[in-house]
Design a protein around this motif. Structure first.
Motif, PDB file in Angstrom:
ATOM      1  N   ARG A 125      -4.074  -2.792 -11.533  1.00  0.00           N
ATOM      2  CA  ARG A 125      -5.171  -2.667 -10.576  1.00  0.00           C
ATOM      3  C   ARG A 125      -4.964  -3.666  -9.427  1.00  0.00           C
ATOM      4  O   ARG A 125      -4.909  -4.869  -9.655  1.00  0.00           O
ATOM      5  CB  ARG A 125      -6.510  -2.939 -11.249  1.00  0.00           C
ATOM      6  CG  ARG A 125      -6.945  -1.869 -12.251  1.00  0.00           C
ATOM      7  CD  ARG A 125      -7.366  -0.588 -11.546  1.00  0.00           C
ATOM      8  NE  ARG A 125      -7.858   0.397 -12.491  1.00  0.00           N
ATOM      9  CZ  ARG A 125      -9.148   0.584 -12.775  1.00  0.00           C
ATOM     10  NH1 ARG A 125     -10.061  -0.161 -12.178  1.00  0.00           N
ATOM     11  NH2 ARG A 125      -9.521   1.497 -13.638  1.00  0.00           N
ATOM     12  N   GLU A 126      -4.830  -3.140  -8.221  1.00  0.00           N
ATOM     13  CA  GLU A 126      -4.662  -3.965  -7.036  1.00  0.00           C
ATOM     14  C   GLU A 126      -5.484  -3.366  -5.903  1.00  0.00           C
ATOM     15  O   GLU A 126      -5.846  -2.185  -5.941  1.00  0.00           O
ATOM     16  CB  GLU A 126      -3.180  -4.014  -6.612  1.00  0.00           C
ATOM     17  CG  GLU A 126      -2.259  -4.632  -7.635  1.00  0.00           C
ATOM     18  CD  GLU A 126      -0.810  -4.549  -7.187  1.00  0.00           C
ATOM     19  OE1 GLU A 126      -0.283  -5.576  -6.726  1.00  0.00           O
ATOM     20  OE2 GLU A 126      -0.224  -3.457  -7.292  1.00  0.00           O
ATOM     21  N   PHE A 133       1.294   6.801  -6.869  1.00  0.00           N
ATOM     22  CA  PHE A 133       0.275   7.802  -7.196  1.00  0.00           C
ATOM     23  C   PHE A 133       0.864   9.200  -7.132  1.00  0.00           C
ATOM     24  O   PHE A 133       0.618  10.034  -8.017  1.00  0.00           O
ATOM     25  CB  PHE A 133      -0.911   7.701  -6.234  1.00  0.00           C
ATOM     26  CG  PHE A 133      -1.707   8.981  -6.161  1.00  0.00           C
ATOM     27  CD1 PHE A 133      -2.501   9.378  -7.227  1.00  0.00           C
ATOM     28  CD2 PHE A 133      -1.622   9.804  -5.043  1.00  0.00           C
ATOM     29  CE1 PHE A 133      -3.212  10.588  -7.174  1.00  0.00           C
ATOM     30  CE2 PHE A 133      -2.327  10.994  -4.979  1.00  0.00           C
ATOM     31  CZ  PHE A 133      -3.125  11.391  -6.048  1.00  0.00           C
ATOM     32  N   SER A 137      -6.152  -1.492  -2.589  1.00  0.00           N
ATOM     33  CA  SER A 137      -5.397  -0.339  -2.100  1.00  0.00           C
ATOM     34  C   SER A 137      -5.905   0.085  -0.731  1.00  0.00           C
ATOM     35  O   SER A 137      -7.101  -0.002  -0.442  1.00  0.00           O
ATOM     36  CB  SER A 137      -5.515   0.826  -3.079  1.00  0.00           C
ATOM     37  OG  SER A 137      -4.977   2.013  -2.522  1.00  0.00           O
ATOM     38  N   ARG A 190       2.248   1.724  -3.498  1.00  0.00           N
ATOM     39  CA  ARG A 190       1.224   2.156  -4.460  1.00  0.00           C
ATOM     40  C   ARG A 190       0.832   3.608  -4.218  1.00  0.00           C
ATOM     41  O   ARG A 190       0.538   4.358  -5.169  1.00  0.00           O
ATOM     42  CB  ARG A 190       0.017   1.228  -4.370  1.00  0.00           C
ATOM     43  CG  ARG A 190       0.301  -0.175  -4.899  1.00  0.00           C
ATOM     44  CD  ARG A 190      -0.931  -1.039  -4.943  1.00  0.00           C
ATOM     45  NE  ARG A 190      -1.276  -1.610  -3.664  1.00  0.00           N
ATOM     46  CZ  ARG A 190      -0.791  -2.760  -3.174  1.00  0.00           C
ATOM     47  NH1 ARG A 190       0.093  -3.453  -3.876  1.00  0.00           N
ATOM     48  NH2 ARG A 190      -1.190  -3.220  -2.005  1.00  0.00           N
ATOM     49  N   ASN A 191       0.816   4.018  -2.960  1.00  0.00           N
ATOM     50  CA  ASN A 191       0.541   5.414  -2.638  1.00  0.00           C
ATOM     51  C   ASN A 191       1.641   6.321  -3.185  1.00  0.00           C
ATOM     52  O   ASN A 191       1.376   7.383  -3.749  1.00  0.00           O
ATOM     53  CB  ASN A 191       0.423   5.577  -1.126  1.00  0.00           C
ATOM     54  CG  ASN A 191       0.242   7.014  -0.704  1.00  0.00           C
ATOM     55  OD1 ASN A 191      -0.767   7.634  -0.969  1.00  0.00           O
ATOM     56  ND2 ASN A 191       1.258   7.562  -0.033  1.00  0.00           N
ATOM     57  N   THR A 228      -4.469   2.736  -7.121  1.00  0.00           N
ATOM     58  CA  THR A 228      -4.059   2.122  -8.388  1.00  0.00           C
ATOM     59  C   THR A 228      -5.017   2.432  -9.531  1.00  0.00           C
ATOM     60  O   THR A 228      -4.791   1.999 -10.661  1.00  0.00           O
ATOM     61  CB  THR A 228      -3.936   0.594  -8.234  1.00  0.00           C
ATOM     62  OG1 THR A 228      -5.203   0.055  -7.845  1.00  0.00           O
ATOM     63  CG2 THR A 228      -2.885   0.241  -7.203  1.00  0.00           C
ATOM     64  N   GLU A 229      -6.074   3.192  -9.250  1.00  0.00           N
ATOM     65  CA  GLU A 229      -7.035   3.544 -10.292  1.00  0.00           C
ATOM     66  C   GLU A 229      -6.822   4.949 -10.838  1.00  0.00           C
ATOM     67  O   GLU A 229      -7.474   5.338 -11.820  1.00  0.00           O
ATOM     68  CB  GLU A 229      -8.471   3.434  -9.739  1.00  0.00           C
ATOM     69  CG  GLU A 229      -8.842   2.035  -9.299  1.00  0.00           C
ATOM     70  CD  GLU A 229     -10.189   1.957  -8.601  1.00  0.00           C
ATOM     71  OE1 GLU A 229     -10.625   0.848  -8.290  1.00  0.00           O
ATOM     72  OE2 GLU A 229     -10.803   3.033  -8.363  1.00  0.00           O
ATOM     73  N   ASN A 239       0.821  -1.207   0.000  1.00  0.00           N
ATOM     74  CA  ASN A 239       0.000   0.000   0.000  1.00  0.00           C
ATOM     75  C   ASN A 239       0.854   1.257   0.000  1.00  0.00           C
ATOM     76  O   ASN A 239       0.537   2.244  -0.671  1.00  0.00           O
ATOM     77  CB  ASN A 239      -0.939  -0.003   1.205  1.00  0.00           C
ATOM     78  CG  ASN A 239      -2.159  -0.868   0.986  1.00  0.00           C
ATOM     79  OD1 ASN A 239      -2.619  -1.024  -0.133  1.00  0.00           O
ATOM     80  ND2 ASN A 239      -2.686  -1.432   2.060  1.00  0.00           N
ATOM     81  N   PRO A 255      -1.484   1.915 -14.256  1.00  0.00           N
ATOM     82  CA  PRO A 255      -0.957   1.069 -13.189  1.00  0.00           C
ATOM     83  C   PRO A 255      -1.743  -0.240 -13.094  1.00  0.00           C
ATOM     84  O   PRO A 255      -2.896  -0.324 -13.526  1.00  0.00           O
ATOM     85  CB  PRO A 255      -1.165   1.926 -11.933  1.00  0.00           C
ATOM     86  CG  PRO A 255      -2.276   2.860 -12.291  1.00  0.00           C
ATOM     87  CD  PRO A 255      -2.143   3.130 -13.751  1.00  0.00           C
ATOM     88  N   TYR A 260      -4.846   7.575 -12.843  1.00  0.00           N
ATOM     89  CA  TYR A 260      -3.774   7.869 -13.802  1.00  0.00           C
ATOM     90  C   TYR A 260      -4.362   8.710 -14.917  1.00  0.00           C
ATOM     91  O   TYR A 260      -5.553   8.655 -15.196  1.00  0.00           O
ATOM     92  CB  TYR A 260      -3.131   6.588 -14.349  1.00  0.00           C
ATOM     93  CG  TYR A 260      -4.002   5.788 -15.296  1.00  0.00           C
ATOM     94  CD1 TYR A 260      -3.831   5.870 -16.676  1.00  0.00           C
ATOM     95  CD2 TYR A 260      -5.000   4.942 -14.807  1.00  0.00           C
ATOM     96  CE1 TYR A 260      -4.624   5.133 -17.543  1.00  0.00           C
ATOM     97  CE2 TYR A 260      -5.796   4.208 -15.667  1.00  0.00           C
ATOM     98  CZ  TYR A 260      -5.605   4.314 -17.037  1.00  0.00           C
ATOM     99  OH  TYR A 260      -6.394   3.589 -17.893  1.00  0.00           O
ATOM    100  N   ARG A 315       2.800   9.884 -10.253  1.00  0.00           N
ATOM    101  CA  ARG A 315       1.958  10.086 -11.440  1.00  0.00           C
ATOM    102  C   ARG A 315       1.258  11.441 -11.414  1.00  0.00           C
ATOM    103  O   ARG A 315       1.234  12.166 -12.419  1.00  0.00           O
ATOM    104  CB  ARG A 315       0.903   8.968 -11.557  1.00  0.00           C
ATOM    105  CG  ARG A 315       1.458   7.598 -11.868  1.00  0.00           C
ATOM    106  CD  ARG A 315       0.359   6.624 -12.282  1.00  0.00           C
ATOM    107  NE  ARG A 315      -0.647   6.413 -11.254  1.00  0.00           N
ATOM    108  CZ  ARG A 315      -0.552   5.531 -10.265  1.00  0.00           C
ATOM    109  NH1 ARG A 315       0.533   4.792 -10.139  1.00  0.00           N
ATOM    110  NH2 ARG A 315      -1.542   5.381  -9.394  1.00  0.00           N
TER     111      ARG A 315
END
Length: 261
Positions: free
Chosen positions: A248-249, A55, A251, A51-52, A237-238, A48, A246, A240, A58
């Motif tokens: 999709r997982e 973000f 989060s 992934r944060n 992950t959604e 997590n 990315p 962008y 991005r």
């Protein structure tokens, strides 16, 4: 770069969110007290955190490519390359960035790691987000508040309980921004893995770190009055704007970018 550098002692007897986050990202700037908290968190915590962080990269890059060249990053955390200024100055070398955090270990590393491209500038202030007016006053020394500024609040507000008025603090910061500015925000949630909520909260509580994960309906008010950039308020992950998308997982973070009208 300039640094407002008071003499502060690093307290290694109590864990700090910035140092716990550093451990989750694989960093070395943390202490046993931080490691104990991080190691007791669910295994998903490390993914997590990564992934944060992705973000943030991005969103910052997209803003830089779309003409934003001023950033105010509050709750910076321990510098982990690439940091925000490296991302945006790689696109716009003249970009200016002001960082703020309240952990002395972040201050200790600021001078060495927050190094600007020669065309741009970076600054660091040791300050708490609860002192919004002081942060904005300091930021005005480097940033032009007559032009758009991107305010970055990444993985910060879930450490503010309701009685500390996180919505009011965010509103005070956003109200200081001119039209055309942006709020970039990520916030901890258990909406995608409710089975981990109790364990996560108990671990932070044991470390005397307040944690208030919030649902989607509780995160939405942070963007009140702002125009949400597509795809809106989504899981980390959604979000962008440019390919590649990315993976999709699940989060542990809601994220969004809102434009100041």
């Amino acid at each position: 770069m300039t640094v407002d550098k008071p003499e502060l002692r690093i307290d290694t007897s109590r864990p700090h969110p910035a140092r716990v986050y550093d451990w989750l990202l694989g960093g070395k700037d943390n202490y046993p007290v931080d490691q104990r908290v991080a190691e007791q968190l669910p295994a998903e915590a490390r993914g997590n955190a990564a992934r944060n962080r992705a973000f943030m990269h991005r969103a910052s890059a997209w803003l830089a490519r779309n003409g934003v060249d001023q950033f105010l990053d509050i709750g910076t955390g321990i510098p982990t390359e690439p940091n925000l200024h490296q991302v945006v100055q790689g696109i716009t070398p003249s970009a200016r960035i002001v960082y703020a955090d309240n952990d002395p270990i972040v201050l200790r590393h600021a001078e060495a790691l927050l190094i600007s491209r020669p065309e741009g500038a970076t600054d660091y202030i040791h300050a708490d987000v609860r002192k919004a007016e002081a942060i904005v006053e300091h930021a005005r020394k480097l940033l032009d508040f007559d032009r758009p500024v991107a305010l970055s609040l990444i993985a910060l507000l879930h450490f503010l309980p309701d009685d500390e008025d996180p919505y009011g603090i965010t509103r005070a910061l956003v109200d200081a921004l001119p039209s055309g500015s942006f709020l970039v925000l990520s916030h901890g949630t258990a909406d995608q893995h409710p089975e981990l909520k109790a364990e996560t909260e108990a671990t932070y509580k044991k470390g005397a770190i307040p944690l208030r994960m919030r649902t989607r309906s509780e995160v939405e008010p942070f963007f009140e009055g702002l125009e949400l950039v597509e795809p809106g308020l989504v899981f980390a992950t959604e979000w962008y704007r440019e390919e590649p998308a990315p993976v999709r997982e699940r989060s542990g973070f809601y994220v969004g970018v809102g434009r100041v009208r």
